[in-house]
Design a protein around this motif. Structure first.
Motif, PDB file in Angstrom:
ATOM      1  N   GLU A  75       0.825  -1.206   0.000  1.00 20.77           N
ATOM      2  CA  GLU A  75       0.000   0.000   0.000  1.00 20.77           C
ATOM      3  C   GLU A  75       0.861   1.258   0.000  1.00 20.77           C
ATOM      4  OE1 GLU A  75      -3.029   2.056   3.086  1.00 20.77           O
ATOM      5  OE2 GLU A  75      -3.442  -0.031   2.584  1.00 20.77           O
ATOM      6  N   GLU A  76       1.952   1.256   0.747  1.00 22.35           N
ATOM      7  CA  GLU A  76       2.855   2.407   0.783  1.00 22.35           C
ATOM      8  C   GLU A  76       3.514   2.611  -0.578  1.00 22.35           C
ATOM      9  OE1 GLU A  76       4.855   5.710   1.835  1.00 22.35           O
ATOM     10  OE2 GLU A  76       3.300   4.711   3.009  1.00 22.35           O
ATOM     11  N   ALA A  77       3.911   1.530  -1.233  1.00 22.61           N
ATOM     12  CA  ALA A  77       4.530   1.632  -2.559  1.00 22.61           C
ATOM     13  C   ALA A  77       3.539   2.178  -3.576  1.00 22.61           C
ATOM     14  CB  ALA A  77       5.048   0.266  -3.000  1.00 22.61           C
ATOM     15  N   GLN A  78       2.299   1.722  -3.529  1.00 23.98           N
ATOM     16  CA  GLN A  78       1.279   2.222  -4.448  1.00 23.98           C
ATOM     17  C   GLN A  78       1.004   3.699  -4.199  1.00 23.98           C
ATOM     18  OE1 GLN A  78      -1.891  -0.504  -3.633  1.00 23.98           O
ATOM     19  NE2 GLN A  78      -1.291  -1.909  -5.285  1.00 23.98           N
ATOM     20  N   SER A  79       0.959   4.090  -2.947  1.00 27.92           N
ATOM     21  CA  SER A  79       0.721   5.487  -2.603  1.00 27.92           C
ATOM     22  C   SER A  79       1.871   6.365  -3.098  1.00 27.92           C
ATOM     23  CB  SER A  79       0.568   5.618  -1.085  1.00 27.92           C
ATOM     24  OG  SER A  79       0.491   6.957  -0.714  1.00 27.92           O
ATOM     25  N   GLN A  80       3.092   5.894  -2.893  1.00 27.11           N
ATOM     26  CA  GLN A  80       4.262   6.651  -3.346  1.00 27.11           C
ATOM     27  C   GLN A  80       4.273   6.780  -4.868  1.00 27.11           C
ATOM     28  OE1 GLN A  80       6.395   8.223  -1.464  1.00 27.11           O
ATOM     29  NE2 GLN A  80       7.604   8.953  -3.181  1.00 27.11           N
ATOM     30  N   ARG A  81       3.917   5.702  -5.578  1.00 28.82           N
ATOM     31  CA  ARG A  81       3.874   5.726  -7.043  1.00 28.82           C
ATOM     32  C   ARG A  81       2.820   6.722  -7.526  1.00 28.82           C
ATOM     33  NH1 ARG A  81       2.357   0.591  -8.236  1.00 28.82           N
ATOM     34  NH2 ARG A  81       4.365  -0.107  -7.498  1.00 28.82           N
ATOM     35  N   ALA A  82       1.656   6.735  -6.892  1.00 31.79           N
ATOM     36  CA  ALA A  82       0.593   7.665  -7.283  1.00 31.79           C
ATOM     37  C   ALA A  82       1.013   9.109  -7.003  1.00 31.79           C
ATOM     38  CB  ALA A  82      -0.689   7.332  -6.537  1.00 31.79           C
ATOM     39  N   ARG A  83       1.642   9.347  -5.871  1.00 33.47           N
ATOM     40  CA  ARG A  83       2.104  10.688  -5.514  1.00 33.47           C
ATOM     41  C   ARG A  83       3.159  11.159  -6.513  1.00 33.47           C
ATOM     42  NH1 ARG A  83       4.319  10.006  -0.287  1.00 33.47           N
ATOM     43  NH2 ARG A  83       2.323   9.018  -0.028  1.00 33.47           N
ATOM     44  N   SER A  84       4.068  10.269  -6.880  1.00 29.35           N
ATOM     45  CA  SER A  84       5.110  10.610  -7.847  1.00 29.35           C
ATOM     46  C   SER A  84       4.502  10.936  -9.205  1.00 29.35           C
ATOM     47  CB  SER A  84       6.087   9.447  -7.967  1.00 29.35           C
ATOM     48  OG  SER A  84       7.013   9.684  -8.974  1.00 29.35           O
ATOM     49  N   SER A  85       3.507  10.166  -9.610  1.00 27.00           N
ATOM     50  CA  SER A  85       2.844  10.402 -10.893  1.00 27.00           C
ATOM     51  C   SER A  85       2.152  11.761 -10.904  1.00 27.00           C
ATOM     52  CB  SER A  85       1.837   9.300 -11.165  1.00 27.00           C
ATOM     53  OG  SER A  85       1.137   9.550 -12.354  1.00 27.00           O
ATOM     54  N   LEU A  86       1.475  12.089  -9.819  1.00 35.63           N
ATOM     55  CA  LEU A  86       0.802  13.380  -9.740  1.00 35.63           C
ATOM     56  C   LEU A  86       1.802  14.533  -9.744  1.00 35.63           C
ATOM     57  CD1 LEU A  86      -2.069  12.740  -7.182  1.00 35.63           C
ATOM     58  CD2 LEU A  86      -2.270  13.211  -9.615  1.00 35.63           C
ATOM     59  N   ASP A  87       2.914  14.372  -9.034  1.00 34.33           N
ATOM     60  CA  ASP A  87       3.930  15.421  -9.010  1.00 34.33           C
ATOM     61  C   ASP A  87       4.561  15.610 -10.392  1.00 34.33           C
ATOM     62  OD1 ASP A  87       3.475  15.873  -6.361  1.00 34.33           O
ATOM     63  OD2 ASP A  87       5.216  14.723  -5.646  1.00 34.33           O
ATOM     64  N   GLY A  88       4.668  14.547 -11.154  1.00 37.12           N
ATOM     65  CA  GLY A  88       5.244  14.638 -12.489  1.00 37.12           C
ATOM     66  C   GLY A  88       4.335  15.351 -13.471  1.00 37.12           C
ATOM     67  N   HIS A  89       3.040  15.376 -13.224  1.00 36.58           N
ATOM     68  CA  HIS A  89       2.087  16.022 -14.123  1.00 36.58           C
ATOM     69  C   HIS A  89       1.709  17.433 -13.663  1.00 36.58           C
ATOM     70  CE1 HIS A  89       1.514  11.819 -15.331  1.00 36.58           C
ATOM     71  NE2 HIS A  89       1.254  12.347 -16.515  1.00 36.58           N
ATOM     72  N   GLU A  90       2.372  17.931 -12.658  1.00 33.57           N
ATOM     73  CA  GLU A  90       2.056  19.251 -12.125  1.00 33.57           C
ATOM     74  C   GLU A  90       2.534  20.339 -13.094  1.00 33.57           C
ATOM     75  OE1 GLU A  90       2.986  21.886  -8.120  1.00 33.57           O
ATOM     76  OE2 GLU A  90       3.551  19.789  -8.208  1.00 33.57           O
ATOM     77  N   ILE A  91       1.707  21.341 -13.266  1.00 37.01           N
ATOM     78  CA  ILE A  91       2.054  22.468 -14.126  1.00 37.01           C
ATOM     79  C   ILE A  91       2.675  23.546 -13.248  1.00 37.01           C
ATOM     80  CG2 ILE A  91       1.155  24.283 -15.619  1.00 37.01           C
ATOM     81  CD1 ILE A  91      -1.088  22.359 -16.393  1.00 37.01           C
ATOM     82  N   ALA A  92       3.826  24.025 -13.662  1.00 41.53           N
ATOM     83  CA  ALA A  92       4.531  25.034 -12.878  1.00 41.53           C
ATOM     84  C   ALA A  92       3.802  26.373 -13.003  1.00 41.53           C
ATOM     85  CB  ALA A  92       5.962  25.170 -13.362  1.00 41.53           C
ATOM     86  N   PRO A  93       3.709  27.117 -11.925  1.00 48.45           N
ATOM     87  CA  PRO A  93       3.064  28.433 -12.004  1.00 48.45           C
ATOM     88  C   PRO A  93       3.924  29.386 -12.841  1.00 48.45           C
ATOM     89  CG  PRO A  93       4.046  28.116  -9.845  1.00 48.45           C
ATOM     90  CD  PRO A  93       4.182  26.817 -10.585  1.00 48.45           C
ATOM     91  N   PRO A  94       3.294  30.392 -13.466  1.00 42.05           N
ATOM     92  CA  PRO A  94       4.062  31.350 -14.293  1.00 42.05           C
ATOM     93  C   PRO A  94       5.031  32.150 -13.423  1.00 42.05           C
ATOM     94  CG  PRO A  94       1.808  32.086 -14.044  1.00 42.05           C
ATOM     95  CD  PRO A  94       1.895  30.731 -13.426  1.00 42.05           C
ATOM     96  N   LYS A  95       6.191  32.470 -14.032  1.00 41.48           N
ATOM     97  CA  LYS A  95       7.209  33.227 -13.295  1.00 41.48           C
ATOM     98  C   LYS A  95       6.834  34.688 -13.281  1.00 41.48           C
ATOM     99  CE  LYS A  95      10.912  30.058 -14.372  1.00 41.48           C
ATOM    100  NZ  LYS A  95      12.253  29.897 -14.923  1.00 41.48           N
ATOM    101  N   ASP A  96       7.217  35.395 -12.222  1.00 45.73           N
ATOM    102  CA  ASP A  96       6.914  36.810 -12.091  1.00 45.73           C
ATOM    103  C   ASP A  96       7.934  37.701 -12.803  1.00 45.73           C
ATOM    104  OD1 ASP A  96       4.629  36.350 -10.636  1.00 45.73           O
ATOM    105  OD2 ASP A  96       5.644  36.409  -8.704  1.00 45.73           O
ATOM    106  N   ASP A  97       8.974  37.136 -13.406  1.00 49.72           N
ATOM    107  CA  ASP A  97      10.002  37.909 -14.093  1.00 49.72           C
ATOM    108  C   ASP A  97       9.454  38.614 -15.328  1.00 49.72           C
ATOM    109  OD1 ASP A  97      11.749  37.014 -12.222  1.00 49.72           O
ATOM    110  OD2 ASP A  97      12.567  35.411 -13.467  1.00 49.72           O
ATOM    111  N   ASP A  98       8.433  38.025 -15.970  1.00 49.91           N
ATOM    112  CA  ASP A  98       7.875  38.605 -17.197  1.00 49.91           C
ATOM    113  C   ASP A  98       6.787  39.634 -16.927  1.00 49.91           C
ATOM    114  OD1 ASP A  98       9.534  36.932 -18.623  1.00 49.91           O
ATOM    115  OD2 ASP A  98       8.032  35.342 -18.798  1.00 49.91           O
ATOM    116  N   ALA A  99       6.477  39.891 -15.682  1.00 51.46           N
ATOM    117  CA  ALA A  99       5.421  40.844 -15.365  1.00 51.46           C
ATOM    118  C   ALA A  99       5.860  42.260 -15.688  1.00 51.46           C
ATOM    119  CB  ALA A  99       5.062  40.752 -13.875  1.00 51.46           C
ATOM    120  N   PRO A 100       4.943  43.134 -16.188  1.00 54.91           N
ATOM    121  CA  PRO A 100       5.320  44.518 -16.565  1.00 54.91           C
ATOM    122  C   PRO A 100       5.568  45.384 -15.383  1.00 54.91           C
ATOM    123  CG  PRO A 100       3.008  44.054 -17.163  1.00 54.91           C
ATOM    124  CD  PRO A 100       3.596  42.824 -16.563  1.00 54.91           C
TER     125      PRO A 100
END
Length: 65
Positions: free
Chosen positions: A40-65
């Motif tokens: 169960e711990e291995a399955q949970s870790q695999r699911a957590r890793s999969s979700l973290d891999g599909h995360e979209i990074a927030p936009p950077k504030d460097d391009d803000a005017p």
């Protein structure tokens, strides 16, 4: 003549039986084997890793005017 009985054997057998009853009660109370917990711990870790891999990074504030 009567047979000689070893009381230590009876005492130890009773102690083993009592431990077995306690272990059975704990097994029903807590319910999972070590292998089941690890799976169960291995399955949970695999699911957590999969979700973290599909995360979209927030936009950077460097391009803000």
């Amino acid at each position: 003549m009567s047979n000689v009985t070893n009381l230590n054997q009876f005492r130890k057998a009773k102690a083993r039986a009592d431990k077995r009853v306690t272990a059975d009660a704990n097994a029903t109370k807590f319910g999972r084997t070590k292998a089941q917990r690890a799976l169960e711990e291995a399955q949970s870790q695999r699911a957590r890793s999969s979700l973290d891999g599909h995360e979209i990074a927030p936009p950077k504030d460097d391009d803000a005017p």
